[in-house]
Design an enzyme around this catalytic site. Structure first.
Site, PDB file in Angstrom:
ATOM      1  N   TRP A   1       0.836  -1.222   0.000  1.00 34.01           N
ATOM      2  CA  TRP A   1       0.000   0.000   0.000  1.00 34.01           C
ATOM      3  C   TRP A   1       0.862   1.259   0.000  1.00 34.01           C
ATOM      4  CZ3 TRP A   1      -1.965   2.778   4.859  1.00 34.01           C
ATOM      5  CH2 TRP A   1      -1.053   2.651   5.915  1.00 34.01           C
ATOM      6  N   ASP A   2       2.151   1.100   0.262  1.00 32.87           N
ATOM      7  CA  ASP A   2       3.090   2.227   0.229  1.00 32.87           C
ATOM      8  C   ASP A   2       2.914   3.030  -1.066  1.00 32.87           C
ATOM      9  OD1 ASP A   2       3.941   0.083   1.886  1.00 32.87           O
ATOM     10  OD2 ASP A   2       5.984   0.837   1.948  1.00 32.87           O
TER      11      ASP A   2
ATOM     12  N   GLU B   1       0.268  -2.929  12.610  1.00 35.68           N
ATOM     13  CA  GLU B   1       0.325  -4.396  12.482  1.00 35.68           C
ATOM     14  C   GLU B   1       0.587  -5.111  13.802  1.00 35.68           C
ATOM     15  OE1 GLU B   1       3.347  -4.704   9.499  1.00 35.68           O
ATOM     16  OE2 GLU B   1       1.919  -4.475   7.855  1.00 35.68           O
TER      17      GLU B   1
ATOM     18  N   LYS C   1       2.343   0.335  16.258  1.00 30.56           N
ATOM     19  CA  LYS C   1       3.536   0.335  15.416  1.00 30.56           C
ATOM     20  C   LYS C   1       3.680   1.642  14.648  1.00 30.56           C
ATOM     21  CE  LYS C   1       5.848  -2.118  11.678  1.00 30.56           C
ATOM     22  NZ  LYS C   1       5.834  -3.201  10.706  1.00 30.56           N
ATOM     23  N   GLN C   2       2.563   2.093  14.072  1.00 29.53           N
ATOM     24  CA  GLN C   2       2.631   3.244  13.164  1.00 29.53           C
ATOM     25  C   GLN C   2       1.283   3.955  13.137  1.00 29.53           C
ATOM     26  OE1 GLN C   2       3.207   0.037  10.151  1.00 29.53           O
ATOM     27  NE2 GLN C   2       2.424   1.562   8.734  1.00 29.53           N
TER      28      GLN C   2
HETATM   29  C1  BGC Z   1       4.754  -1.649   7.464  1.00 26.25           C
HETATM   30  C2  BGC Z   1       3.744  -1.690   6.345  1.00 26.25           C
HETATM   31  C3  BGC Z   1       4.457  -1.417   5.044  1.00 26.25           C
HETATM   32  C4  BGC Z   1       5.597  -2.382   4.833  1.00 26.25           C
HETATM   33  C5  BGC Z   1       6.401  -2.074   3.581  1.00 26.25           C
HETATM   34  C6  BGC Z   1       5.845  -2.649   7.170  1.00 26.25           C
HETATM   35  O1  BGC Z   1       6.830  -2.592   8.172  1.00 26.25           O
HETATM   36  O2  BGC Z   1       4.135  -1.916   8.699  1.00 26.25           O
HETATM   37  O3  BGC Z   1       2.732  -0.720   6.570  1.00 26.25           O
HETATM   38  O4  BGC Z   1       3.555  -1.503   3.988  1.00 26.25           O
HETATM   39  O5  BGC Z   1       6.461  -2.338   5.933  1.00 26.25           O
HETATM   40  O6  BGC Z   1       6.992  -0.812   3.657  1.00 26.25           O
END
Ligand code: BGC
Length: 657
Positions: free
Chosen positions: A290-291, A432, A512-513
């Site tokens: 999704w980035d 996550e 996490k984010q």
């Molecule tokens: C993140 C995801 C991201 C992926 C690739 C993961 O560590 O939690 O949101 O899409 O890395 O960058």
């Protein structure tokens, strides 16, 4: 300060991994890690190819292929290194190194041609200081792989043009590297599948080499190729350069981010997208996450709509893979891969993390529960259409895509008996660390958005609030309110994963984010500045920022409530992610580093949509600036519905022309 030059002094074999990312060059097809010319597989030298994947014998996952390294060059009989400097001209994607040895000076320039995507060029200067030295250069077939080897049936040929060809293991795709140069060699040296030219250099010497990957070599001088390459870069900057006055560090850092975005954009091909680690290697299986839709599309939509269209097209082409994935789980419609590889096939496995204590694979739920991905894709498609006015895409696959994703969300929804309200249970949101949660506010909004845009709107469970704070998912507020230090103190291994049911974050409010903040940024009209502030102040201290995608979402949020001083360090963190290096690079013995395109895209989002506050109000662009103290002005071009525009912001004045 030169805002277009990155330099590091000193020969630093210990920084091989970081420098490999920091000094990366690329042209959308080939990414060349910023390793030195004499480095090989052990130092992660790689020519990473976009869109060519392979599964090695006996391995469970596929990853993009690295080509034999035609840029290899080593000077022999030099004595010790006295001085060394590596630099990168980020305006023109020109990498240089200069090494002063006891017995010679070596300077090498290289670039991945933006004008010819299959071509890499290199110019080598050698100046012996006394006796002769030996230059060995050619094609090194000892390729670095994470989950390889991917190449077999090697053939090497010498002559005027050197050639190393091989086939990929799984699909037998040909990988061919040619090397042509402008001088006659003294000798050919063969080492296994590698082939090198040897030059005995007694006086000042210049060698120009052209490396061609997967295309027939075409003659051309180094200088004419460099001129054509630079002309493309200048054209790209004309539509995308963001000018900051007053803050040289911010200017350099943002230039660096945009440099990376340009270097990995697949302009040369249709049907390709951008991998989460760009062209810096095989990490994350070279997969598209999704980035791309949420963090990279804003930059390309505003500065290069034709490229943004390609990124959307990649997903449209991937519809059959997404339909197959939904079917695999018994759902209708299209469930896009969490880690999408060529042809839109899922690359994510059910066991995506290895437990550091037992070395056993751990069941993770990215593949089957991170269902917001389908909505993210529709969101990016609609945003692309809103800004570009290119509604043609809607009739050519866009609507079908939206409907298929909407059907997936309908069949995946849960409806309490008699309620008529859709909920999405057992999901993983952007955070996550908390798996299998119900009603993740971000996921629900994305699903509802998809239903709305597909013309299939239903009643759905909106966010729950307490004291103005949106609950990230059902039951989040009841979790232990441990602070970050407490959670970190519970780790028993520095590389331990914080998520999964036994992870230190799972039973706490540590995330996490950005998750709720991501929701607020993507749907700005649904939350007041005051609400964004309340949620920022609540969630930011509880965020580990364990992903490089996190900082920009908080920076954008801080700009909403006028706190540039909170946004500014997060902006630098995003923009400098690959410049400063030092991020998480290893998980056990597996290299997980590489460049961070989403952070680069995030830096652009902060500048354009945060500091300048650019938004669409109906079909009119408007600015709501929140300029950092250190900036005197911020100015950038953008394209709205095919029209070139320019935004300019100073303290006190702003406007769009
Ligand atoms: C993140 C995801 C991201 C992926 C690739 C993961 O560590 O939690 O949101 O899409 O890395 O960058």
């Amino acid at each position: 300060m030169n805002a277009w030059l990155i330099e590091r002094e000193g020969y630093e074999p210990e920084n091989t991994a970081d420098n490999g990312n920091r000094f990366l060059i690329g042209n959308g097809f080939i990414g060349v890690r910023g390793t030195l010319e004499e480095y090989g597989a052990d130092k992660m030298a790689a020519l990473n190819l976009a869109g060519i994947y392979d599964r090695a014998e006996g391995q469970t996952w596929r990853e993009p292929v690295n080509a034999p390294n035609g840029l290899f060059a080593r000077l022999e009989n030099t004595g010790n290194i006295l001085k060394h400097k590596q630099s990168l001209d980020i305006r023109h994607g020109l990498h240089s190194r200069e090494t002063v040895y006891e017995h010679a000076v070596l300077r090498i320039e290289r670039f991945a041609s933006m004008a010819e995507p299959n071509v890499l060029c290199q110019r080598i200067f050698v100046e012996p200081k006394g006796g002769p030295v030996t230059l060995v250069c050619g094609i090194d077939a000892d390729v670095w792989d994470i989950n390889g080897p991917h190449l077999m049936d090697f053939k090497s040929e010498g002559g005027d043009i050197l050639k190393v060809s091989a086939l990929t293991y799984e699909q037998k795709l040909p990988i061919t590297v040619y090397e042509d140069c402008n001088r006659a060699h003294d000798e050919i040296r063969v080492n296994g599948n590698s082939i090198f030219r040897v030059f005995n250099v007694a006086e000042r010497f210049v060698l120009e080499r052209a490396i061609t990957v997967n295309a027939e070599p075409v003659a051309g001088s180094y200088d004419s190729r460099l001129a054509a390459h630079k002309a493309v870069w200048e054209r790209l900057w004309r539509n995308s350069e963001v000018k900051i006055t007053g803050d040289g560090n911010a200017q350099l850092s943002l230039n660096y981010s945009l440099y990376h975005l340009h270097s990995i954009a697949p302009r040369h091909a249709d049907g390709l997208s951008i991998a989460a680690r760009g062209l810096s290697g095989q990490v994350y299986k070279g997969a598209v996450f999704w980035d791309t839709e949420i963090f990279l599309m804003p930059f390309f939509t505003l500065t290069e709509p034709s490229l943004a269209r390609k990124l959307v097209q990649y997903r449209i082409n991937g519809l059959p893979g997404a339909v197959a994935k939904a079917g695999e789980y018994g759902f209708d419609g299209a469930f896009f891969p969490w880690e999408s590889q060529d042809g839109g096939i899922e690359g994510c496995t059910d066991f995506n993390v290895t437990d550091v204590f037992t070395n056993r694979p751990v069941r993770t739920y990215f593949r089957d529960k991170q269902i917001h991905i389908s909505g993210d894709i529709i969101y990016a498609l609609c945003r692309y259409m809103d800004w570009t006015g290119d509604t043609g895409l809607w009739d050519n696959g866009g609507l079908e895509l939206a409907r298929a994703c909407a059907e997936f969300y309908l069949s995946r929804a849960y409806c309490r008996p008699g309620s008529g309200v859709l909920e999405w249970t057992d999901v993983v949101g952007p955070d996550e660390y908390h798996e299998r949660v119900d009603n993740n506010a971000f996921t629900n909004r994305m699903a509802a958005f998809t239903l709305e845009r597909a013309g299939m709107a239903r009643e759905w469970r909106g966010p729950k609030l307490s004291g103005g704070v949106v609950e990230q998912f059902d039951g989040y507020f009841a979790l232990e309110d441990a602070d970050l230090e407490t959670a970190r103190g519970r780790l028993r291994h520095p590389k331990e994963y914080w998520g999964t049911q036994s992870g230190v974050a799972f039973s706490t409010k540590i995330i996490k984010q950005a998750d709720v903040l991501a929701l607020m940024n993507l749907f700005p009209n649904e939350y007041t500045d005051e609400e964004v502030k309340t949620n920022w102040l609540y969630y930011e201290p509880r965020t580990e920022h364990g992903s490089s995608l996190s900082a920009c979402m908080y920076a954008l949020g801080a700009c909403r409530f006028g706190r540039a001083e909170l946004a500014y360090p997060l902006f630098l963190k995003s923009a400098r992610a690959d410049l400063d290096g030092g991020g998480k690079s290893w998980a056990g013995n597996v290299y997980i580093g590489g460049t961070h395109p989403a952070a680069s895209g995030g830096a652009y989002m902060i500048a354009a949509h945060g500091f300048a506050g650019l938004r669409l109000a109906g079909d009119k662009p408007e600015l709501n600036p929140c300029l950092p103290e250190t900036f005197d002005s911020l100015e950038f071009p953008f394209i709205l519905r095919g029209k070139q525009m320019k935004a300019r912001v100073t303290h006190g004045r702003h406007g769009i022309e």
